[in-house]
Motif scaffolding. Structure first.
Motif, PDB file in Angstrom:
ATOM      1  N   ASN A 113      35.135  49.142  29.210  1.00 20.94           N
ATOM      2  CA  ASN A 113      35.584  49.676  27.755  1.00 20.94           C
ATOM      3  C   ASN A 113      34.055  50.540  28.050  1.00 20.94           C
ATOM      4  N   THR A 114      35.112  52.167  28.377  1.00 24.78           N
ATOM      5  CA  THR A 114      33.850  52.641  28.465  1.00 24.78           C
ATOM      6  C   THR A 114      33.413  53.096  26.954  1.00 24.78           C
ATOM      7  N   VAL A 115      33.482  53.364  26.555  1.00 23.94           N
ATOM      8  CA  VAL A 115      33.343  53.542  24.669  1.00 23.94           C
ATOM      9  C   VAL A 115      31.816  52.405  24.804  1.00 23.94           C
ATOM     10  N   SER A 116      32.316  51.583  24.522  1.00 24.78           N
ATOM     11  CA  SER A 116      30.759  50.283  23.996  1.00 24.78           C
ATOM     12  C   SER A 116      30.582  49.848  25.722  1.00 24.78           C
ATOM     13  N   ASP A 117      30.127  50.535  26.326  1.00 24.94           N
ATOM     14  CA  ASP A 117      30.385  49.615  27.910  1.00 24.94           C
ATOM     15  C   ASP A 117      30.535  48.198  27.758  1.00 24.94           C
ATOM     16  N   ARG A 118      31.781  47.584  27.117  1.00 30.48           N
ATOM     17  CA  ARG A 118      31.485  45.523  26.736  1.00 30.48           C
ATOM     18  C   ARG A 118      32.161  45.600  28.257  1.00 30.48           C
ATOM     19  N   LEU A 119      31.843  44.898  28.925  1.00 30.74           N
ATOM     20  CA  LEU A 119      32.562  44.189  30.344  1.00 30.74           C
ATOM     21  C   LEU A 119      33.223  42.691  30.562  1.00 30.74           C
ATOM     22  N   TYR A 120      34.176  41.961  30.460  1.00 28.21           N
ATOM     23  CA  TYR A 120      34.650  41.250  30.569  1.00 28.21           C
ATOM     24  C   TYR A 120      34.898  41.247  32.142  1.00 28.21           C
ATOM     25  N   THR A 121      34.338  40.185  32.599  1.00 31.98           N
ATOM     26  CA  THR A 121      35.144  39.224  33.666  1.00 31.98           C
ATOM     27  C   THR A 121      35.800  37.657  33.972  1.00 31.98           C
ATOM     28  N   HIS A 122      35.828  38.080  35.354  1.00 37.40           N
ATOM     29  CA  HIS A 122      36.141  36.631  35.606  1.00 37.40           C
ATOM     30  C   HIS A 122      36.831  35.676  37.388  1.00 37.40           C
ATOM     31  N   VAL A 123      36.644  35.502  37.570  1.00 35.10           N
ATOM     32  CA  VAL A 123      37.280  35.214  39.209  1.00 35.10           C
ATOM     33  C   VAL A 123      37.876  34.379  39.822  1.00 35.10           C
ATOM     34  N   ASP A 124      39.100  33.795  39.728  1.00 30.93           N
ATOM     35  CA  ASP A 124      39.907  32.895  39.630  1.00 30.93           C
ATOM     36  C   ASP A 124      39.951  32.473  41.286  1.00 30.93           C
ATOM     37  N   HIS A 125      40.148  30.957  41.481  1.00 33.40           N
ATOM     38  CA  HIS A 125      40.209  29.805  42.456  1.00 33.40           C
ATOM     39  C   HIS A 125      41.134  30.144  42.756  1.00 33.40           C
ATOM     40  N   THR A 126      41.224  30.052  43.698  1.00 30.23           N
ATOM     41  CA  THR A 126      42.959  30.016  44.119  1.00 30.23           C
ATOM     42  C   THR A 126      43.173  29.161  45.871  1.00 30.23           C
ATOM     43  N   VAL A 127      43.290  27.670  46.088  1.00 26.42           N
ATOM     44  CA  VAL A 127      43.094  27.456  47.479  1.00 26.42           C
ATOM     45  C   VAL A 127      44.677  27.383  48.123  1.00 26.42           C
ATOM     46  N   VAL A 128      44.832  27.522  49.144  1.00 28.21           N
ATOM     47  CA  VAL A 128      46.351  27.589  50.269  1.00 28.21           C
ATOM     48  C   VAL A 128      45.977  27.088  51.151  1.00 28.21           C
ATOM     49  N   THR A 129      46.790  26.156  50.848  1.00 32.25           N
ATOM     50  CA  THR A 129      47.075  25.377  52.214  1.00 32.25           C
ATOM     51  C   THR A 129      48.347  26.421  53.498  1.00 32.25           C
ATOM     52  N   MET A 130      47.477  26.569  54.354  1.00 33.28           N
ATOM     53  CA  MET A 130      48.934  27.262  55.727  1.00 33.28           C
ATOM     54  C   MET A 130      49.415  26.379  56.443  1.00 33.28           C
ATOM     55  N   ARG A 131      51.136  26.800  56.987  1.00 30.10           N
ATOM     56  CA  ARG A 131      51.185  25.702  57.631  1.00 30.10           C
ATOM     57  C   ARG A 131      51.317  25.977  59.336  1.00 30.10           C
ATOM     58  N   ASN A 132      51.360  24.924  59.707  1.00 28.44           N
ATOM     59  CA  ASN A 132      50.690  25.322  61.378  1.00 28.44           C
ATOM     60  C   ASN A 132      51.794  26.047  61.384  1.00 28.44           C
ATOM     61  N   LEU A 133      51.723  27.183  62.056  1.00 26.91           N
ATOM     62  CA  LEU A 133      52.258  28.348  62.646  1.00 26.91           C
ATOM     63  C   LEU A 133      52.200  29.152  64.244  1.00 26.91           C
ATOM     64  N   SER A 134      53.662  29.043  64.966  1.00 24.58           N
ATOM     65  CA  SER A 134      54.411  28.745  66.237  1.00 24.58           C
ATOM     66  C   SER A 134      53.793  30.979  66.388  1.00 24.58           C
ATOM     67  N   ASN A 135      53.257  31.546  67.627  1.00 24.06           N
ATOM     68  CA  ASN A 135      53.598  32.510  67.706  1.00 24.06           C
ATOM     69  C   ASN A 135      54.603  33.589  67.296  1.00 24.06           C
ATOM     70  N   ILE A 136      55.697  32.676  68.054  1.00 28.69           N
ATOM     71  CA  ILE A 136      56.831  33.133  67.347  1.00 28.69           C
ATOM     72  C   ILE A 136      57.517  33.983  65.667  1.00 28.69           C
ATOM     73  N   GLN A 137      56.907  32.555  64.689  1.00 29.07           N
ATOM     74  CA  GLN A 137      57.301  32.695  63.215  1.00 29.07           C
ATOM     75  C   GLN A 137      56.171  33.688  63.342  1.00 29.07           C
ATOM     76  N   ILE A 138      55.317  33.864  63.581  1.00 30.45           N
ATOM     77  CA  ILE A 138      54.237  34.583  62.737  1.00 30.45           C
ATOM     78  C   ILE A 138      54.929  35.957  63.404  1.00 30.45           C
ATOM     79  N   ARG A 139      55.134  35.895  64.162  1.00 33.38           N
ATOM     80  CA  ARG A 139      56.080  37.471  65.135  1.00 33.38           C
ATOM     81  C   ARG A 139      57.289  38.277  64.005  1.00 33.38           C
ATOM     82  N   ARG A 140      58.058  36.552  63.696  1.00 35.36           N
ATOM     83  CA  ARG A 140      59.004  37.218  63.184  1.00 35.36           C
ATOM     84  C   ARG A 140      58.850  37.746  61.799  1.00 35.36           C
ATOM     85  N   TYR A 141      57.885  37.402  61.183  1.00 37.76           N
ATOM     86  CA  TYR A 141      57.334  37.050  59.959  1.00 37.76           C
ATOM     87  C   TYR A 141      57.119  38.858  59.255  1.00 37.76           C
ATOM     88  N   LEU A 142      56.005  39.087  60.751  1.00 32.15           N
ATOM     89  CA  LEU A 142      55.932  40.090  60.818  1.00 32.15           C
ATOM     90  C   LEU A 142      56.340  40.956  60.591  1.00 32.15           C
TER      91      LEU A 142
END
Length: 196
Positions: A113-142
């Motif tokens: 809030n730039t009038v009152s200078d109130r600042l609210y903060t949060h950091v969300d933590h997400t954990v992702v496990t990737m599949r085993n990917l081949s070079n062909i799968q990576i190329r197709r994905y991109l």
């Protein structure tokens, strides 16, 4: 809704803008003027929080009477921060390194809030496990998901990137896309912005 203070999204990200648009509230996007270089020895969570607040604060002179949303996301794996690859060659290399790995995503959001200078903060933590990917799968994905080069870790989870993932552990599925909506809604409510 708080009529006196317009809502500003301090981001050039089309992904975050699309997330906020889904809430159906009026807002304006503005490109922040802030150096996003990670500091030496800084933990990924601290980097994400510093960048999100820095982006919001960089717009205070331009929007002296506003509620400014800042956001940033940092991916972390094998002891190092991962940025956005920004080109296909970098994305191929990054995804090959991340194949089968556990990646932590720290998605920070703040509301200033730039009038009152109130600042609210949060950091969300997400954990992702990737599949085993081949070079062909990576190329197709991109080839099929060219915007992935603009995503932390090159994994655009809301699109075809879902095929790269084995598991997601998160308290807010929106956070992995880049904007922790659940906590942002809490901050907006405190400032009198009603969504429903």
């Amino acid at each position: 809704m708080n009529k006196q203070l317009p809502l500003i999204l301090a981001s050039s990200s089309v992904f975050r803008r699309a997330q906020l648009e889904k809430l159906g509230i009026p807002f304006e996007s503005a490109v922040p003027d802030f150096d996003e270089t990670p500091a030496d020895g800084e933990h990924a969570q601290d980097t994400a929080l510093r960048l999100s607040t820095g982006k919001a604060r960089s717009l205070t002179a331009r929007f002296p009477r506003a509620l400014i949303i800042g956001a940033d996301q940092v991916a972390y794996c094998n002891g190092r921060q991962l940025g956005k690859p920004m080109n296909v060659a970098n994305a191929q290399h990054m995804l090959a390194e991340l194949s089968g790995q556990r990646i932590e995503f720290f998605s920070a959001v703040c509301l200033l809030n730039t009038v009152s200078d109130r600042l609210y903060t949060h950091v969300d933590h997400t954990v992702v496990t990737m599949r085993n990917l081949s070079n062909i799968q990576i190329r197709r994905y991109l080839e099929r998901e060219p915007d992935a080069i603009y995503c932390a870790g090159a994994a655009k989870s809301e699109g075809l990137g879902a095929a790269l993932l084995h598991r997601i552990d998160s308290s807010d599925p929106n956070a992995l896309i880049g904007l922790p909506i659940f906590r942002l809604l809490d901050f907006l409510a405190v400032e009198g912005v009603e969504i429903l």
